[in-house]
Design a protein around this motif. Structure first.
Motif, PDB file in Angstrom:
ATOM      1  N   GLY A 106       0.788  -1.222   0.000  1.00 36.28           N
ATOM      2  CA  GLY A 106       0.000   0.000   0.000  1.00 36.28           C
ATOM      3  C   GLY A 106       0.819   1.270   0.000  1.00 36.28           C
ATOM      4  O   GLY A 106       0.280   2.351   0.223  1.00 36.28           O
ATOM      5  N   ILE A 109      -0.271   4.457  -2.521  1.00 39.10           N
ATOM      6  CA  ILE A 109      -1.467   5.215  -2.182  1.00 39.10           C
ATOM      7  C   ILE A 109      -1.325   5.875  -0.815  1.00 39.10           C
ATOM      8  O   ILE A 109      -1.810   6.986  -0.591  1.00 39.10           O
ATOM      9  CB  ILE A 109      -2.739   4.350  -2.246  1.00 39.10           C
ATOM     10  CG1 ILE A 109      -3.984   5.268  -2.107  1.00 39.10           C
ATOM     11  CG2 ILE A 109      -2.742   3.258  -1.177  1.00 39.10           C
ATOM     12  CD1 ILE A 109      -5.292   4.582  -2.390  1.00 39.10           C
ATOM     13  N   VAL A 110      -0.616   5.236   0.110  1.00 42.10           N
ATOM     14  CA  VAL A 110      -0.447   5.820   1.441  1.00 42.10           C
ATOM     15  C   VAL A 110       0.365   7.106   1.368  1.00 42.10           C
ATOM     16  O   VAL A 110       0.019   8.111   1.994  1.00 42.10           O
ATOM     17  CB  VAL A 110       0.211   4.824   2.414  1.00 42.10           C
ATOM     18  CG1 VAL A 110       0.690   5.527   3.668  1.00 42.10           C
ATOM     19  CG2 VAL A 110      -0.773   3.741   2.788  1.00 42.10           C
ATOM     20  N   ALA A 113      -1.874   9.623   0.192  1.00 40.04           N
ATOM     21  CA  ALA A 113      -2.987   9.877   1.098  1.00 40.04           C
ATOM     22  C   ALA A 113      -2.580  10.724   2.300  1.00 40.04           C
ATOM     23  O   ALA A 113      -3.405  11.469   2.841  1.00 40.04           O
ATOM     24  CB  ALA A 113      -3.586   8.557   1.574  1.00 40.04           C
ATOM     25  N   VAL A 141      -6.155   6.470   6.796  1.00 38.96           N
ATOM     26  CA  VAL A 141      -4.866   6.325   6.116  1.00 38.96           C
ATOM     27  C   VAL A 141      -4.205   5.004   6.509  1.00 38.96           C
ATOM     28  O   VAL A 141      -3.629   4.305   5.668  1.00 38.96           O
ATOM     29  CB  VAL A 141      -3.949   7.522   6.426  1.00 38.96           C
ATOM     30  CG1 VAL A 141      -2.553   7.295   5.850  1.00 38.96           C
ATOM     31  CG2 VAL A 141      -4.544   8.810   5.861  1.00 38.96           C
ATOM     32  N   LEU A 144      -5.669   2.325   4.561  1.00 33.20           N
ATOM     33  CA  LEU A 144      -5.197   2.358   3.177  1.00 33.20           C
ATOM     34  C   LEU A 144      -3.818   1.725   3.026  1.00 33.20           C
ATOM     35  O   LEU A 144      -3.438   1.328   1.920  1.00 33.20           O
ATOM     36  CB  LEU A 144      -5.164   3.805   2.666  1.00 33.20           C
ATOM     37  CG  LEU A 144      -6.530   4.455   2.407  1.00 33.20           C
ATOM     38  CD1 LEU A 144      -6.358   5.931   2.093  1.00 33.20           C
ATOM     39  CD2 LEU A 144      -7.274   3.750   1.282  1.00 33.20           C
ATOM     40  N   ASN A 147      -3.497  -1.419   1.217  1.00 36.97           N
ATOM     41  CA  ASN A 147      -3.865  -1.421  -0.205  1.00 36.97           C
ATOM     42  C   ASN A 147      -5.149  -2.236  -0.372  1.00 36.97           C
ATOM     43  O   ASN A 147      -5.182  -3.237  -1.104  1.00 36.97           O
ATOM     44  CB  ASN A 147      -2.746  -2.004  -1.062  1.00 36.97           C
ATOM     45  CG  ASN A 147      -2.946  -1.726  -2.537  1.00 36.97           C
ATOM     46  OD1 ASN A 147      -3.640  -0.788  -2.913  1.00 36.97           O
ATOM     47  ND2 ASN A 147      -2.343  -2.544  -3.380  1.00 36.97           N
ATOM     48  N   LEU A 151     -12.612  -1.587   1.693  1.00 38.83           N
ATOM     49  CA  LEU A 151     -12.362  -0.604   2.740  1.00 38.83           C
ATOM     50  C   LEU A 151     -13.692  -0.318   3.432  1.00 38.83           C
ATOM     51  O   LEU A 151     -14.632   0.171   2.803  1.00 38.83           O
ATOM     52  CB  LEU A 151     -11.789   0.675   2.141  1.00 38.83           C
ATOM     53  CG  LEU A 151     -11.566   1.853   3.107  1.00 38.83           C
ATOM     54  CD1 LEU A 151     -10.558   1.489   4.191  1.00 38.83           C
ATOM     55  CD2 LEU A 151     -11.119   3.091   2.347  1.00 38.83           C
ATOM     56  N   VAL A 175     -10.029   9.113  -2.570  1.00 37.81           N
ATOM     57  CA  VAL A 175      -9.671   7.692  -2.423  1.00 37.81           C
ATOM     58  C   VAL A 175     -10.281   6.875  -3.551  1.00 37.81           C
ATOM     59  O   VAL A 175      -9.603   6.036  -4.165  1.00 37.81           O
ATOM     60  CB  VAL A 175     -10.117   7.136  -1.055  1.00 37.81           C
ATOM     61  CG1 VAL A 175      -9.971   5.612  -1.012  1.00 37.81           C
ATOM     62  CG2 VAL A 175      -9.310   7.764   0.073  1.00 37.81           C
ATOM     63  N   SER A 179      -8.087   4.537  -6.200  1.00 32.99           N
ATOM     64  CA  SER A 179      -8.109   3.149  -5.763  1.00 32.99           C
ATOM     65  C   SER A 179      -9.315   2.466  -6.377  1.00 32.99           C
ATOM     66  O   SER A 179     -10.323   3.111  -6.681  1.00 32.99           O
ATOM     67  CB  SER A 179      -8.205   3.095  -4.225  1.00 32.99           C
ATOM     68  OG  SER A 179      -8.546   1.801  -3.779  1.00 32.99           O
ATOM     69  N   SER A 181     -10.789   0.053  -4.678  1.00 34.66           N
ATOM     70  CA  SER A 181     -11.384  -0.617  -3.524  1.00 34.66           C
ATOM     71  C   SER A 181     -12.909  -0.556  -3.584  1.00 34.66           C
ATOM     72  O   SER A 181     -13.495   0.441  -4.026  1.00 34.66           O
ATOM     73  CB  SER A 181     -10.930   0.050  -2.222  1.00 34.66           C
ATOM     74  OG  SER A 181      -9.546  -0.023  -2.054  1.00 34.66           O
ATOM     75  N   ILE A 183     -15.843   0.151  -1.332  1.00 38.72           N
ATOM     76  CA  ILE A 183     -15.896   0.930  -0.090  1.00 38.72           C
ATOM     77  C   ILE A 183     -17.291   0.825   0.524  1.00 38.72           C
ATOM     78  O   ILE A 183     -18.296   1.060  -0.144  1.00 38.72           O
ATOM     79  CB  ILE A 183     -15.532   2.395  -0.345  1.00 38.72           C
ATOM     80  CG1 ILE A 183     -14.137   2.498  -0.981  1.00 38.72           C
ATOM     81  CG2 ILE A 183     -15.581   3.201   0.954  1.00 38.72           C
ATOM     82  CD1 ILE A 183     -13.730   3.906  -1.367  1.00 38.72           C
TER      83      ILE A 183
END
Length: 236
Positions: A106, A109-110, A113, A141, A144, A147, A151, A175, A179, A181, A183
């Motif tokens: 991750g 993206i972290v 973020a 965060v 995240l 990854n 989420l 986000v 991403s 993800s 969510i």
């Protein structure tokens, strides 16, 4: 894609979650709303592996999750925040984020973020010194850092003022654009939920009573009776 098929959880004969079937696609933001005690957090606990379901099955990208423990699901990319904050107050912000990293998956993206969520100048501070809203952002965060393929955010806007909530909504929109993800968001702030989510699932007494786009949910009479109430302010 996250898939729930007939998920049920009983506690001593009480159905906390009853026959819940739903799916959340990559890139989708799904709201999960309902009265207190409707089973929302219990459902998230079942998905994340903190609780074991009594019946049904869980799949992530067609792979079963049922046999996996919570940390194994996290390693597969099932990430979450908590209704009651769970940070390590004696660790720095950076260290709190680092404890969630799995093999650097991750990292990209972290790193992006951290400034998006307003934490760049807080990395060396102990998490216990942060304001409440910053702690909420830190939890996101940190999630995240996995990854995540899924989420789940349990009341991320709780305790925030209107300005903070609007800023959080912008960050979560960021986000979803950075991403793929799936969510899932629980929150009682209807303005926040309705503006953020593509689709909303409504629980009452552990069961789904409605699903649909925000504008459909606000007009659903069963949802109005069970949760929204007869008020023009519900979509404000």
């Amino acid at each position: 894609m996250l898939e729930l098929n007939g998920i049920t959880k009983t506690f001593g004969g009480i159905h906390a979650v009853e026959d819940v079937t739903m799916s959340v696609a990559p890139g989708e933001v799904r709201g999960l709303i309902g009265p207190n005690g409707a089973g929302k957090t219990t459902l998230v606990n079942l998905i994340s592996g903190l609780l074991t379901h009594s019946a049904g099955s869980l799949l992530l990208d067609s792979e079963p999750l049922d046999h996996l423990r919570a940390h194994e699901r996290a390693a597969r990319g099932v990430a979450r925040t908590f209704q009651n904050l769970r940070v390590f107050p004696s660790l720095s912000v950076a260290q709190n984020i680092d404890v969630a990293r799995y093999s650097g998956r991750g990292a990209e993206i972290v790193e992006a973020a951290i400034p998006e969520f307003g934490l760049s100048d807080k990395l060396n501070q102990n998490a216990g010194s942060l304001a409440y809203g910053q702690l909420r952002r830190l939890e996101i965060v940190r999630a995240l850092a996995l990854n995540p393929r899924v989420l789940m955010l349990d009341e991320p806007a709780a305790g925030m003022n209107e300005q903070e909530t609007e800023a959080l909504g912008r960050s979560l929109t960021w986000v979803r654009t950075h991403s793929d993800s799936a969510i899932l968001v629980i929150d009682h702030d209807l303005k926040f939920i309705m503006s953020l989510c593509d689709k909303i699932t409504v629980l009452n007494m552990g069961a789904i009573i409605a699903e649909g786009a925000p504008e459909e949910i606000t007009k659903n009479q069963e949802v109005i009776d069970a949760y929204l109430g007869e008020t023009d302010e519900r979509a404000a």
